[in-house]
Write an enzyme that holds these catalytic residues in place. Structure first.
Site, PDB file in Angstrom:
ATOM      1  N   HIS A  82      -4.280  -1.820   7.281  1.00  0.00           N
ATOM      2  CA  HIS A  82      -4.150  -0.578   7.020  1.00  0.00           C
ATOM      3  C   HIS A  82      -5.518  -0.356   6.274  1.00  0.00           C
ATOM      4  CE1 HIS A  82       0.360  -0.315   7.446  1.00  0.00           C
ATOM      5  NE2 HIS A  82      -0.182  -0.648   8.410  1.00  0.00           N
ATOM      6  N   HIS A 101      12.508  -3.286  10.249  1.00  0.00           N
ATOM      7  CA  HIS A 101      11.192  -3.194  10.972  1.00  0.00           C
ATOM      8  C   HIS A 101      11.064  -3.331  12.300  1.00  0.00           C
ATOM      9  CE1 HIS A 101       7.088  -4.439  11.887  1.00  0.00           C
ATOM     10  NE2 HIS A 101       6.579  -4.011  10.853  1.00  0.00           N
ATOM     11  N   THR A 122       1.729   3.459   2.202  1.00  0.00           N
ATOM     12  CA  THR A 122       2.477   3.910   3.369  1.00  0.00           C
ATOM     13  C   THR A 122       3.713   3.072   3.185  1.00  0.00           C
ATOM     14  OG1 THR A 122       1.736   2.098   4.723  1.00  0.00           O
ATOM     15  CG2 THR A 122       0.278   4.092   4.973  1.00  0.00           C
ATOM     16  N   ASP A 167       0.885  -1.127  -0.270  1.00  0.00           N
ATOM     17  CA  ASP A 167       0.054  -0.178  -0.184  1.00  0.00           C
ATOM     18  C   ASP A 167       0.877   1.243   0.053  1.00  0.00           C
ATOM     19  OD1 ASP A 167       0.549   0.685   2.547  1.00  0.00           O
ATOM     20  OD2 ASP A 167      -0.796  -0.612   3.402  1.00  0.00           O
TER      21      ASP A 167
END
Length: 430
Positions: free
Chosen positions: A117, A182, A82, A80
């Site tokens: 999301h 991450h 983001t 996506d």
């Protein structure tokens, strides 16, 4: 020196410039030293050559065109908005391989691997698909509708593998993603296109549950024994990704490396490359100034990753100054709810654990940071002081005020040292 970020000294003093957030800070002399940490990036190779070479020479896999031969259709998992993945640059090369294997455009479906999301907007889908928008079908994953999901097994961690039904039903599955550090999965990319990408909310919540995230091995830059990563990997293997394309990108989103082929092998090669570029050891500073950059400065929930990234490096008594534009505000009441009215950090952890929902993951990670004994001074033009106070942060009027407050906190001892780190989430802390 980066066009977006810079630190320089002249006759008028020392100045930090952040062109992304639109701030200029004069650094006062009441500091023992200032370190500006923004790793120099190699000049990116022409993107087409880099991507083409990676698909022509896959890691641990046949070429995608060979895998596509005889298959009736294909699904491509894409990230996506983001995630700022260079999907539009990669997609033509993937489509060329699929066509060479006999899969026509009308038999290809792009699934935006949103996790939980919000779905990609039409404008974002145009950006993701590039020149293939309108030619190839594209749709958002829905983690909430049981009619669009199917259960295909269970991991050794006890997680029910509930995934997108169309993805499971495709004859060929391809993923396009990006590798970066991450905050609790160790690294993005690879298996994350599946979990959380196209998993059910229940599956994602189980993977992101408190005992997994609070595990000391569930930290940025670590895959060894990391339960979050291992559960994701088992889930992705249960599905089967036939071919994976992952990029390592510079701050502007241009690919510096492209790793294609077997999902796990190509991902690990990309991780190794990322470490060689952005592996760094922090230490020695008393005050850190961080900004998240694009695209994370879209809201406070995403921007938190810049704070969380420093968890392995900070020590008791350190202060982090946090600034982000947060153009869409907070965007996560779940993250805020456990903090609102909480009398202590223990109270926050108790509420998160007993009333866990997926976007409380960043509340947990913020607690992890606070447990190290660091304090946070925060400001944003689109998040109110009361909201920062609720998060147990000290609100500031501007960056100069924030830095002065941080310096005063250290006035009883030696003069403090400052480290300025734009986009710290891009670093791999060794």
């Amino acid at each position: 020196m980066s066009a977006e970020y810079g630190f320089e000294k002249n006759a008028g003093g020392a100045f930090y410039r952040d062109g992304v957030e639109g701030v200029l800070l004069r650094v006062p002399e009441a500091l023992a030293g200032v370190e500006f940490i923004y790793p120099e990036e190699p000049e990116p190779e022409e993107g087409g050559a880099l991507i083409g070479r990676a698909l022509e020479n896959p890691i641990g896999s046949l070429r995608l065109s060979e895998l596509a031969a005889g298959k009736k259709d294909a699904v491509i998992l894409v990230s996506d908005a983001t995630r700022a993945v260079a999907t539009a640059a990669v997609l033509p090369y993937v489509m060329k391989e699929l066509a060479a294997g006999g899969i026509a455009e009308e038999n290809v479906l792009l699934v935006v691997a949103t996790g939980v999301h919000r779905g990609a907007t039409e404008e974002e889908m145009k950006e993701i698909a590039g020149g293939y928008y309108g030619r190839v079908r594209i749709e958002n994953h829905d983690p909430y509708d049981p009619e669009k999901l199917v259960t295909i097994g269970r991991t050794s961690f006890g997680n029910s593998v509930e995934l997108n039904k169309k993805v499971c039903g495709a004859a060929l599955r391809v993923s396009i993603g990006k590798i970066e550090a991450h905050e609790f999965a160790g690294f993005s990319g690879g298996r994350k296109s599946v979990l959380p990408g196209v998993a059910s909310e229940r599956c994602i919540v189980y993977n992101h549950r408190p005992e997994m995230i609070l595990d000391p091995r569930a930290v940025s830059g670590n895959l060894d024994g990391n339960p979050v990563h291992l559960d994701m990997l088992e889930t992705a293997k249960a599905l089967g990704i036939d071919f994976c394309v992952n990029t390592v990108q510079n701050a502007k989103g241009a690919p510096l490396g492209v790793f294609a082929g077997d999902m796990e092998a190509a991902h690990l090669k990309g991780v190794e490359f990322l470490r060689s570029l952005f592996g760094i050891k922090l230490g020695g500073a008393d005050i850190y100034l961080v900004t998240p950059g694009l695209p994370l400065n879209i809201d406070l929930y995403q921007s938190m990753k810049a704070l969380i990234a420093l968890t392995p490096a900070v020590k008791r008594g350190d202060t982090i100054i946090f600034y982000s534009r947060c153009s869409e505000g907070i965007n996560s009441e779940d993250m805020m709810s456990s903090f609102r009215g909480a009398a202590s950090l223990e109270g926050v952890l108790k509420d998160v654990t007993e009333n866990y929902r997926i976007q409380k993951d960043h509340a947990l990670l913020l607690c992890k940071l606070y447990q190290k004994g660091a304090g946070v001074i925060a400001l944003s033009p689109n998040v109110g002081a009361a909201d920062f106070s609720a998060l147990m942060m000290t609100p500031a009027k501007n960056l100069a005020d924030a830095l002065e407050t941080a310096i005063q906190r250290h006035s009883s001892g030696k003069r403090p040292r400052l480290a300025i780190i734009p986009m710290p989430q891009r670093l791999v802390l060794n």
